[in-house]
Design a protein around this motif. Structure first.
Motif, PDB file in Angstrom:
ATOM      1  N   PRO A  83       0.843  -1.218   0.000  1.00  0.00           N
ATOM      2  CA  PRO A  83       0.000   0.000   0.000  1.00  0.00           C
ATOM      3  C   PRO A  83       0.868   1.255   0.000  1.00  0.00           C
ATOM      4  N   SER A  84       0.313   2.276  -0.598  1.00  0.00           N
ATOM      5  CA  SER A  84       1.069   3.524  -0.691  1.00  0.00           C
ATOM      6  C   SER A  84       1.327   4.140   0.662  1.00  0.00           C
ATOM      7  N   SER A  85       0.450   3.841   1.661  1.00  0.00           N
ATOM      8  CA  SER A  85       0.646   4.418   2.992  1.00  0.00           C
ATOM      9  C   SER A  85       1.942   3.941   3.628  1.00  0.00           C
ATOM     10  N   GLY A 140      -5.984  10.951  -6.444  1.00  0.00           N
ATOM     11  CA  GLY A 140      -4.906  10.381  -7.242  1.00  0.00           C
ATOM     12  C   GLY A 140      -3.564  10.357  -6.543  1.00  0.00           C
ATOM     13  N   THR A 141      -3.506  11.130  -5.442  1.00  0.00           N
ATOM     14  CA  THR A 141      -2.211  11.189  -4.765  1.00  0.00           C
ATOM     15  C   THR A 141      -1.780   9.829  -4.246  1.00  0.00           C
ATOM     16  N   GLY A 142      -2.768   9.105  -3.625  1.00  0.00           N
ATOM     17  CA  GLY A 142      -2.417   7.771  -3.088  1.00  0.00           C
ATOM     18  C   GLY A 142      -1.981   6.835  -4.199  1.00  0.00           C
ATOM     19  N   GLY A 143      -2.690   6.867  -5.350  1.00  0.00           N
ATOM     20  CA  GLY A 143      -2.305   5.986  -6.443  1.00  0.00           C
ATOM     21  C   GLY A 143      -0.934   6.314  -6.973  1.00  0.00           C
ATOM     22  N   ALA A 162       6.031   3.659  -5.172  1.00  0.00           N
ATOM     23  CA  ALA A 162       6.614   2.557  -4.381  1.00  0.00           C
ATOM     24  C   ALA A 162       6.989   1.393  -5.281  1.00  0.00           C
ATOM     25  N   ALA A 163       6.085   1.022  -6.179  1.00  0.00           N
ATOM     26  CA  ALA A 163       6.380  -0.091  -7.083  1.00  0.00           C
ATOM     27  C   ALA A 163       7.553   0.243  -7.988  1.00  0.00           C
TER      28      ALA A 163
END
Length: 544
Positions: A142-144, A156-159, A165-166
């Motif tokens: 997860p982005s968190s 869209g910020t989280g995506g 991260a990926a």
């Protein structure tokens, strides 16, 4: 940073291992303690006095003393050639070299057993490059996790953060690791110590087995040497008798020319001469074989020792006084008894190994490492990582009776080794008494044969005189000539047997100790370099 993280690794290992270390220091050793058994014989002044009321024919044996025998017993023969040959046995004999290599094998096995008492440390260092798949497990993070998940437009910020991260973990990177793996089995019940004890006993057994091999080879060489001299003595007797009978044949021929005797006497005398000469080639063959038997013991090519041994010499005489010691000293001298003692020791120690298998096994393990993505930071304090540091305990619960059966097995082997030890001591005593009996018997036989030879020679001289004077027939001369030959041959064999009995006696006494052995075997025999003399292989020409 917490205090626990700043502790040195050695302090952590010691703290975790302190309880089991204390238990190890107070640990016990399973199995019985070995005590070398006393020889199952009665202490006495001689081998022939066992306290029995019945008088033994061997009660008094002339020429024996209770003094301890010389280790280099072959020197009493006062034969320099034999002494030189015996001095070469320990270095050149192949059986002794094989026994030396087996001793080296036993010492290596002891080293393997002793290593189990020490910690095992293996280096574990590596450097590698790797990359995670962006569509693999990285995409599930997860982005968190990276502090993302803001409230950007349309969420869209989280995506974007998750994609970042990926993308970050999906890039190639290097990892550098330097460390070691360590383990140490605590010998709480003495399993390792008993295994080392058994291995040490087997080293002793191998050393004594090498000494036993040397004793046997020394005795075999002396026996072959005595037999060689005995064969040469018989050749001399045959040649001397052939000459005597040739003189008789000349007398018969002279008398036949004068018409005093018939051609039958000539034929009988000639037959006697040729019959004696016919024995010489067979004896020469035995002489060649005896020389090569000695050469084989010294790892020499065939006929190598011919120049040294072919010249005839007298049979080595037995000294007038033969020190034989007392029965109780056999346990010190006989290598086979010492081999049996060491094997019994090993069997007793194996019982302790088998009993210790029933108890838990405690092992301290640890894998400290230094790990970093930057090679310049590998050996920094904050690059340290460790895992699996501490004791592990293995407790046998169910094995289908394997441990119990193994214990019964080693106990049976210990009883078998005890019987073998008792038999070795008893056999040693019997060997000595039998050798003494043979020595006494052959000495008595030689005394009778010496008188027989003297009588036979006087009889032949008288028969020749009577035949020459025409008082007696040639048959009497022929018979007396055969009597002389037979008596002299028997006397020669008896003399050689006495010396051979002496060799057997000192082998039974365990004589022939050697303090130095070669560390390296001699080079193998080069068969291409072996040369065989051309022509007749007979070592001596036929008698004329």
């Amino acid at each position: 940073m917490s205090t626990t993280r700043s502790r040195p690794l050695a302090v952590l290992l010691l703290a975790s291992a302190a309880p089991v270390l204390a238990a190890a220091l107070s640990g016990c050793t399973m199995g019985p303690e070995y005590v070398s058994p006393l020889p199952p014989i009665v202490e006495s002044k001689s081998y022939l006095d066992n306290g029995a009321k019945v008088k033994s024919p061997l009660k008094v044996l002339a020429g024996t003393t209770s003094a301890e025998p010389d280790a280099q017993w072959w020197r009493v023969f006062r034969d320099p050639i034999l002494s030189r040959l015996e001095a070469r046995v320990a270095e050149q004999n192949l059986d002794v070299q094989t026994a030396s290599l087996r001793l080296r094998e036993s010492r290596a096995q002891l080293g393997t057993a002793a290593a189990a008492a020490l910690p095992t440390v293996n280096s574990a260092s590596n450097a590698y490059r790797m990359q995670y798949s962006q569509n693999g497990i990285v995409s599930l993070i997860p982005s968190s996790t990276f502090g993302g998940g803001g409230t950007g437009a349309g969420g869209g910020t989280g995506g974007a953060a998750g994609g970042s991260a990926a993308s970050t973990l999906g890039n190639p990177f290097e990892s550098y690791t330097a460390g070691f793996d360590a383990s140490w089995e605590l010998d709480l019940w003495g399993r390792v110590r008993r295994n080392i004890e058994a291995s040490e006993a087997m080293v002793d057994a191998s050393a004594e087995q090498r000494r036993s091999t040397l004793v046997s080879v020394l005795a075999e060489l002396a026996r072959d040497y005595v037999q060689l001299r005995g064969i040469q003595e018989q050749i001399r007797i045959q040649e001397a008798n052939a000459k005597v009978n040739q003189d008789i044949l000349d007398i018969v021929r002279t008398r036949a020319k004068g018409g005093l005797v018939t051609g039958l006497d000539v034929a009988s005398a000639s037959q006697q001469v040729e019959g004696i000469r016919a024995n010489i080639p067979q004896l020469q063959q035995q002489e060649t074989q005896a020389v090569d038997a000695i050469g084989l013991l010294l790892a020499e090519p065939p006929l190598t020792l011919s120049q040294e041994l072919v010249p005839s010499k007298a049979i080595p005489p037995v000294p007038p006084k033969v020190p034989v010691g007392v029965p109780s000293s056999l346990i010190i001298r006989r290598p086979d008894i010492r081999v049996a003692d060491a094997q019994l020791h090993a069997a007793v120690a194996e019982i302790g190994v088998a009993e210790a298998e029933f108890f838990p096994t405690v092992t301290i393990t640890g894998s400290p490492q230094f790990n970093a993505l930057d090679p310049n930071k590998v050996f920094r304090g904050n690059s340290l990582q460790y895992m699996n540091v501490g004791p592990s305990i293995s407790i046998p619960i169910f094995d289908g009776g394997r441990l119990k059966s193994n214990l019964v097995l080693v106990q049976a082997r210990q009883q078998e080794a005890a019987i073998a030890y008792q038999k070795a001591v008893l056999q040693a005593w019997h060997d000595v008494v039998n050798a003494l009996a043979a020595l006494k018997g052959d000495e008595g036989r030689r005394a009778f044969l010496q008188r027989q030879v003297a009588d036979a020679r006087r009889g032949l001289a008288l028969a020749r005189t009577r035949y020459t004077q025409g008082v007696d027939t040639f048959t009497t001369v022929l018979q007396n000539s055969q009597n002389v030959l037979g008596a002299e041959v028997n006397l020669s064999q008896a003399t050689a047997n006495i010396s051979t009995d002496f060799v057997a006696l000192y082998k039974a006494l365990g004589g022939g100790w050697e303090t130095t052995f070669p560390d390296k075997p001699v080079p193998p025999l080069d068969l291409a370099a072996v040369t065989v003399p051309q022509g007749d292989l007979a070592l001596k020409p036929d008698a004329p």
